[in-house]
Design a protein around this motif. Structure first.
Motif, PDB file in Angstrom:
ATOM      1  N   ASP A   1      -5.498  -5.568   1.098  1.00 55.60           N
ATOM      2  CA  ASP A   1      -4.836  -6.519   1.998  1.00 55.60           C
ATOM      3  C   ASP A   1      -3.316  -6.478   1.850  1.00 55.60           C
ATOM      4  O   ASP A   1      -2.667  -7.494   1.539  1.00 55.60           O
ATOM      5  CB  ASP A   1      -5.340  -7.948   1.749  1.00 55.60           C
TER       6      ASP A   1
ATOM      7  N   LEU B   1     -14.169  -1.155   6.474  1.00 53.32           N
ATOM      8  CA  LEU B   1     -13.045  -0.276   6.768  1.00 53.32           C
ATOM      9  C   LEU B   1     -13.477   1.175   6.915  1.00 53.32           C
ATOM     10  O   LEU B   1     -12.924   1.921   7.729  1.00 53.32           O
ATOM     11  CB  LEU B   1     -11.980  -0.420   5.678  1.00 53.32           C
TER      12      LEU B   1
ATOM     13  N   GLY C   1       0.821  -1.208   0.000  1.00 53.34           N
ATOM     14  CA  GLY C   1       0.000   0.000   0.000  1.00 53.34           C
ATOM     15  C   GLY C   1       0.853   1.254   0.000  1.00 53.34           C
ATOM     16  O   GLY C   1       1.882   1.327   0.670  1.00 53.34           O
TER      17      GLY C   1
ATOM     18  N   MET D   1       2.854  -1.152   4.284  1.00 52.16           N
ATOM     19  CA  MET D   1       2.309   0.153   3.911  1.00 52.16           C
ATOM     20  C   MET D   1       3.437   1.170   3.831  1.00 52.16           C
ATOM     21  O   MET D   1       4.300   1.238   4.727  1.00 52.16           O
ATOM     22  CB  MET D   1       1.275   0.614   4.928  1.00 52.16           C
TER      23      MET D   1
ATOM     24  N   LEU E   1      -2.858   1.309  13.045  1.00 54.79           N
ATOM     25  CA  LEU E   1      -2.262   0.307  12.158  1.00 54.79           C
ATOM     26  C   LEU E   1      -0.943  -0.211  12.726  1.00 54.79           C
ATOM     27  O   LEU E   1      -0.667  -1.414  12.703  1.00 54.79           O
ATOM     28  CB  LEU E   1      -2.011   0.909  10.769  1.00 54.79           C
TER      29      LEU E   1
ATOM     30  N   LEU F   1      -5.665  -0.263   2.326  1.00 55.64           N
ATOM     31  CA  LEU F   1      -5.958  -1.414   3.193  1.00 55.64           C
ATOM     32  C   LEU F   1      -6.940  -2.378   2.543  1.00 55.64           C
ATOM     33  O   LEU F   1      -6.914  -3.584   2.841  1.00 55.64           O
ATOM     34  CB  LEU F   1      -6.515  -0.925   4.530  1.00 55.64           C
TER      35      LEU F   1
ATOM     36  N   MET G   1       1.101  -3.743  11.552  1.00 59.68           N
ATOM     37  CA  MET G   1       1.331  -3.513  10.125  1.00 59.68           C
ATOM     38  C   MET G   1       2.787  -3.097   9.895  1.00 59.68           C
ATOM     39  O   MET G   1       3.333  -2.278  10.623  1.00 59.68           O
ATOM     40  CB  MET G   1       0.395  -2.415   9.601  1.00 59.68           C
TER      41      MET G   1
END
Length: 243
Positions: free
Chosen positions: A154, A120, A80, A158, A182, A151, A187
Motif C-alpha cells: 500500500d 493483485l 515502493g 512508487m 497505475l 503494491l 499513483m
C-alpha cells in the motif's frame, strides 16, 4: 509528496549529484531521463535512502529521509521501489514473495496477505502462476510480480529505476501497461526510463539530467516540443530516432 532540495552526493572525490532540486506532487508522474552516467538512478535511490547524500534535504510524505532519527525501514515500507533487475527471492514461490513482506513488515496475517496478493496477481493476469518460482517466469512476468510486491505494501508513492531496461523488446509492453494503469489511477510516481513513448503518454513533467545535474525540469509537452538546452535536444534526437 516528494521534495528534493539542493542535494549533492560524492563517491570519493567524484561528485555524482550536484545541487539537484525537484519535487513530485501527490498523483503526479515525473519521468527522469538523460544519458548513461548522468546520475538518474542515484537520484531516485536517494529518495528512500538507498543512497545516502552528503548535502541537501529530501522529504517524502512529511518525513525527512536524511534526518538523523528517521526510520528508513518504515519509510521504505510505504515507498515502493522497482529495480532494473527484479530482486525476487528465487527459492520462494511467487505467492510467498508477495506474502512474506506483508507479514514481516506490515504485520498482516498470512490470510490477509494472501488475499491481497491474489487480488493483485489477478489484476495483472498472473494468478495462475502464483505457485511457480521466479525462474519459471519470463522477464516481463517477473517484473510485473516485482511491481505487485511493491503494491502489496500500500505505497504512498512508487519509484521505478529503469524497470524495462533488462527486458526483451516483446516483454516491455506488458510491464509498461501496468505502469500506465497505475499512473491513470493517480499513483504518485518517479520513473527513470528511456521509454519516451511512456513518458509522452503519462508523465506530467520530465526531468532531464546530465553530469549529475538537473538540466531541465519542465512539463512533458514543453520538453518534447521545445527542449531548452542543446544537450537535451541532442539526447531527444538520438532517442526518438529509434522509437
Amino acid at each position: 509528496m516528494i521534495t528534493i532540495k539542493d542535494i549533492s552526493k560524492w563517491y570519493g572525490h567524484f561528485k555524482v549529484l550536484d545541487g539537484c532540486s525537484t519535487h513530485v506532487d501527490k498523483g503526479e508522474v515525473v519521468v527522469i531521463c538523460g544519458p548513461s552516467g548522468s546520475g538518474k538512478s542515484t537520484l531516485i535511490q536517494t529518495v528512500n535512502g538507498l543512497e545516502p547524500i552528503q548535502r541537501g534535504e529530501i522529504i517524502v510524505n512529511n518525513t525527512v529521509v536524511n534526518g538523523y532519527n528517521t526510520n528508513l525501514a518504515k519509510l521504505r515500507a510505504h515507498v515502493g521501489m522497482v529495480f532494473q533487475h527484479f530482486e525476487l527471492f528465487p527459492h520462494l514461490t511467487i505467492l510467498r514473495n508477495l506474502v512474506l513482506p506483508q507479514v514481516k513488515v506490515l504485520r498482516r496475517t498470512r490470510e490477509e496477505a494472501t488475499e491481497k496478493a491474489n487480488i493483485l496477481l489477478e489484476r495483472v493476469g498472473l494468478l495462475a502462476h502464483s505457485h511457480k518460482h521466479p525462474g519459471q517466469l519470463s522477464g516481463g512476468q517477473q517484473q510485473r510480480v516485482a511491481i505487485i510486491r511493491a503494491l502489496c505494501m500500500d505505497p504512498v508513492a512508487m519509484l521505478f529505476d529503469e524497470p524495462t531496461s533488462a527486458l526483451d523488446p516483446e516483454m516491455i509492453k506488458e510491464v509498461l501497461d501496468v505502469m500506465v494503469e497505475l499512473a491513470n489511477e493517480g499513483m504518485t510516481m518517479m520513473v527513470v526510463t528511456h521509454e519516451m513513448g511512456f513518458a509522452h503518454k503519462v508523465a506530467h513533467r520530465v526531468v532531464f539530467m546530465d553530469e549529475g545535474r538537473i538540466m531541465e525540469d519542465t512539463p512533458k509537452d514543453e520538453f518534447f516540443a521545445n527542449p531548452k538546452t542543446d544537450r537535451a535536444k541532442d539526447f531527444l534526437d538520438k532517442i526518438l530516432s529509434h522509437c
